[in-house]
Design a protein around this motif. Structure first.
Motif, mmCIF file in Angstrom:
data_model
loop_
_atom_site.group_PDB
_atom_site.id
_atom_site.type_symbol
_atom_site.label_atom_id
_atom_site.label_comp_id
_atom_site.label_asym_id
_atom_site.label_seq_id
_atom_site.Cartn_x
_atom_site.Cartn_y
_atom_site.Cartn_z
ATOM 1 N N VAL B 76 0.727 -1.278 -0.146
ATOM 2 C CA VAL B 76 -0.020 0.030 0.013
ATOM 3 C C VAL B 76 0.965 1.420 -0.162
ATOM 4 N N VAL B 77 0.461 2.109 -0.770
ATOM 5 C CA VAL B 77 1.334 3.408 -1.067
ATOM 6 C C VAL B 77 0.609 4.557 -1.033
ATOM 7 N N ASP B 78 0.897 5.795 -0.744
ATOM 8 C CA ASP B 78 0.076 7.006 -0.566
ATOM 9 C C ASP B 78 0.314 7.735 -1.848
ATOM 10 N N VAL B 79 -0.178 8.749 -1.960
ATOM 11 C CA VAL B 79 0.062 9.692 -3.140
ATOM 12 C C VAL B 79 1.814 10.192 -3.279
ATOM 13 N N ASP B 80 2.271 10.404 -1.940
ATOM 14 C CA ASP B 80 3.606 10.780 -2.066
ATOM 15 C C ASP B 80 4.425 9.155 -2.694
ATOM 16 N N PHE B 82 3.254 7.060 -4.676
ATOM 17 C CA PHE B 82 2.886 7.118 -6.078
ATOM 18 C C PHE B 82 3.959 7.961 -6.809
ATOM 19 N N VAL B 83 4.182 9.339 -6.327
ATOM 20 C CA VAL B 83 5.149 10.059 -6.769
ATOM 21 C C VAL B 83 6.517 9.360 -7.038
ATOM 22 N N ALA B 84 6.896 8.887 -5.915
ATOM 23 C CA ALA B 84 8.368 8.170 -5.881
ATOM 24 C C ALA B 84 8.295 6.984 -6.645
ATOM 25 N N ALA B 88 10.969 6.905 -9.921
ATOM 26 C CA ALA B 88 11.886 5.510 -10.036
ATOM 27 C C ALA B 88 11.801 4.761 -11.378
ATOM 28 N N ALA B 89 10.545 5.104 -11.991
ATOM 29 C CA ALA B 89 10.257 4.291 -13.366
ATOM 30 C C ALA B 89 11.002 5.088 -14.209
ATOM 31 N N ASP B 90 11.287 4.374 -15.639
ATOM 32 C CA ASP B 90 11.744 5.158 -16.898
ATOM 33 C C ASP B 90 10.278 5.637 -17.202
ATOM 34 N N LYS B 91 9.225 5.205 -17.440
ATOM 35 C CA LYS B 91 8.230 5.789 -17.883
ATOM 36 C C LYS B 91 6.965 5.141 -17.177
#
Lengths: 136, 96
Positions: B76-80, B82-84, B88-91
């Motif tokens: 489970v992740v919050d919006v922060d 989500f941003v992280a 970390a992803a290329d796209k």
């Protein structure tokens, strides 16, 4: 198959009581407005004196889970509408038991509304017993 | 490594099949909006093989009353978060 399950359902007490409008709710809260609109349609019909039934099926069963909140974008959700159903005399509420099972949920998870669990044959009987069906 | 975003419930559409088909072995999947229905315990059958790479957005779980009903393998992740994940992803690839 038993006589009860195969009895024709013309509104006698052989199975499901007849009704005017069955509203099928197939979408969960928040992701779209389908659920709220279906509940509103049910309440409008009930306000005009129609005998209304609600069938929660598919992702619609998610509407009955406890602990829902306002959405991250301020969406209202649907639990407040569920609470108003009784005031509009919408008291025939049914849940598709197969839809619950598919999601790993049980009757114990359905806490927001007094509901009747229906198996496949009973869902068929329900759609037969109501003269109109609206799908949301 | 790509981050895939899915906003459809695996119980009401087959889009998750397309997502899994398009995911590389390192790719991550974040469930958002109605996609968080895929975090339910019984949804594991639909989203198999994503150990450590399956995320769900806390805010959408909370609004649906699902936070306490998630499968063990769902992170489970919050919006922060989500941003992280996005950083970390290329796209990111959206599925809807």
């Amino acid at each position: 198959m038993s006589d009860v399950m195969t009895a024709p359902l013309a509104g006698d007490d052989a199975g499901m009581a007849a009704g005017d409008l069955l509203v099928m709710l197939r979408h969960g809260p928040h992701g779209s407005s389908w659920l709220r609109e279906g509940l509103e349609a049910a309440m409008v019909a009930a306000a005009f004196g129609r005998e209304v039934g609600l069938l929660f099926t598919g992702d619609g069963v998610m509407a009955l889970l406890e602990g829902q909140q306002v959405g991250p974008l301020g969406q209202k959700g649907s639990d407040n509408l569920l609470a108003a159903l009784e005031m509009y005399d919408v008291e025939r509420c049914y849940v598709d038991a197969a839809a619950l099972r598919a999601r790993g949920l049980t009757a114990q998870d359905v806490t927001l509304l007094p509901v009747t669990l229906l198996e496949h044959d009973e869902v068929v009987a329900l759609t037969t017993a109501f003269s109109r069906v609206l799908s949301f | 490594m790509n981050l895939h975003l899915l906003n459809r419930s695996p119980f009401s559409s087959r889009i998750h099949d397309d997502v899994l088909n398009a995911m590389g072995p390192e790719d991550q999947l974040l469930l958002i909006e109605d996609g968080v229905n895929g975090a339910l315990d019984n949804a594991e059958q639909h989203l198999a093989g994503l150990e450590g790479r399956l995320f769900a957005l806390r805010e959408d779980l909370e609004s649906r009353g699902l936070l306490g009903r998630c499968a063990e393998n769902v992170i489970v992740v919050d919006v922060d978060g989500f941003v992280a994940l996005t950083e970390a992803a290329d796209k990111t690839v959206s599925w809807f």
